[in-house]
Scaffold this motif. Sequence first.
Motif: not given
Lengths: 517, 166
Positions: A37-63
């Motif tokens: 399956l495709g994978s999408v992560a979400v991240f807050s400002d504080a998580d911009a460089s967190s691990l879960h952002v890196e392992v997803a196919d795509e990451a969406v910033h939620i400001p």
Amino acid sequence: MTVGPFESAPRPFSRVMVANRGEIAVRILKAAREAGLGSVAVFSDADASSLHVEVADEAVHIPGESLAETYLNSEALISAALSSGADAIHPGYGFLSERSDFAVAVVEAGLVWIGPPAEAISTMGDKISARVRMIESGVQVIPGEELTVPDGADHLGVLASCAARVGYPLLLKASAGGGGKGMREVREPKLLRTEYEAASREASAAFGDGTIYVEHLLTGARHVEVQILADSHGSCIHLNERDCSLQRRHQKVLEEAPSPAVDSELRQAMGAAAVKAAQAVGYEGAGTVEFLLSSSDDFYFLEMNTRLQVEHPVTEMTTGIDLVLKQFEVAAGLPLGIVQDDIGISGHAIEARVYAEDAARGFLPCVGRLSTWKIPQGPGIRVDSGVRQGDTVTIDFDPMLAKLIVHAPSRPAALRRLDTALSDLIALGVTTNIDFLRDVAAHHAFASGSVTTDFLDSSDVSALSMPEADPAVLVAVACASQRLGLERAASAGDLEASDEHTGHSGDPFRTLTRSFP
Amino acid sequence: MEWSVVEGTGRYTVGVSDSDGLLSVSSMQLDGSSVNPPDISISRADQTGQLKVEISGASHLAHVAKVGDDWWIHMDGRTHVVRMHESGSSEAESVQGGMSAPMPGTILEILVKQGQRVREGQTLLVMEAMKMEHRIQAPRAGEVTRLHYSVGDRVDMGTTLVEIGD
């Protein structure tokens, strides 16, 4: 275009967004990838460089920085899913995972909800309705009642009479939540008021609702919970129990499967009660029915967690069933494909929760930069981590860094493997509870399998610790490190060592999102 | 340079002899008095941030990292912190007997008054941090000489909250 695994399922989806962060987001995103399956992560400002952002196919910033703006913002999460082309949402645990309004909103947005039906979440999420439903279904419950303070009434009077009806000792709980937040023990009436006020404040802060549930506190009991799986075709099975009796202020510390206190007859009885509880709310997916097990083998329904649990890996290790994959399949409308008789127990598994906290100072959460983070490897060792070497641990989120799970043929072998693996788990730069976990796991009470939920809170934690190393040796090592210039070597080594765990060896762009002070 | 083991007591000074990158301890003082130096030899290991440590003939691997003035050491499955001090410097900035905020947070409740006598372990105030309440307890018996904050104040990590005198 490759065909996804659920293209022809009753509720097809091909791209999963995980509305969470930390180790559980990493776990689910990896499971999605593994399932094709495709994978999408979400991240807050504080998580911009967190691990879960890196392992997803795509990451969406939620400001935003606050949880309300980000991981608790259902509108923003749903629009992130829609904009990224995700067609399913997995909520993980915590955050919005047990909010039925979120489940409804996800489905209304035309997305697949990887979780139980909203009605099951709301029935089980409300302690009162859950109790009523359990009593109706013949599942035994603990005496207790919710504190309802009519407007303008004196809450102390209501509180005192409620406490008297339920009977001391008491456990005050946030009606809206779990996880030890807003939970207080009251052993005598004179402490009722202060503990109630503290519980209510914590409950308001954590869940936005200060309503308190007053329960009779069963002392000398064990926390034993049963994992269940149900599909949308009427099948419901249990995957045996987990024992989470080793707790500190109602936060689980070590979890294991199977329970040293449960034999096959009791396992069958608890499993049947858990299945009955799940069926009573029309459950679908993976869920956990928590029980308190008394010293006389009576068990009482505590609550049902309508989501994946932090400690789910011990069940996965001993049953060989990937619970996240099962959640995907059930959400897609597929049948379970397994029956109760397929479920066995292979060996013994123990999970240790690794927290950034200082056991020597009242378990206060700690912050800092993980300048060294090396995880143990070997047969029967699993680490579900939300952090990498070089990451900064902040106060923004829960201080759990990782879970270390070991699996071995027997409980004594699992205990030895746990001790070895914990001693090979290296975290420098941030104080962690790793040493504490080793001490507790080696304590004869835990080793003999006889701890009850009050063990840690009634023990002197400092007395658990093993003899300190020779300070002269430590000073010599520090002095030599300084002399040999290891500080430079150590910071230059960050990049190389972290690549080992992220699999991005040699990628120069990796460093762009990382901070190396 | 002086050294102390965090949470431990006493300041050490160390004489090191270096023979081609193999270090050993030639002399050691604890709070100014000579103590027997440990039978130890230390050299770089192959990996960065690692040391080979031989203690009385038995070899150990240590992982080390420097954060500020602290050397973090992982050896024999345990983590330790050793702090560097300028020679002759006094005990950090931490106020004697003062209680500092263990982490950033908000003061929820103050349970003592200025001038009040407290016993060791008595809860002085309650802070909220990471959505949990934490009780700040008196490290020793004494009299509360100063309260620096009021309920509702946000405090940073390390700020002194309460001072306790004799």
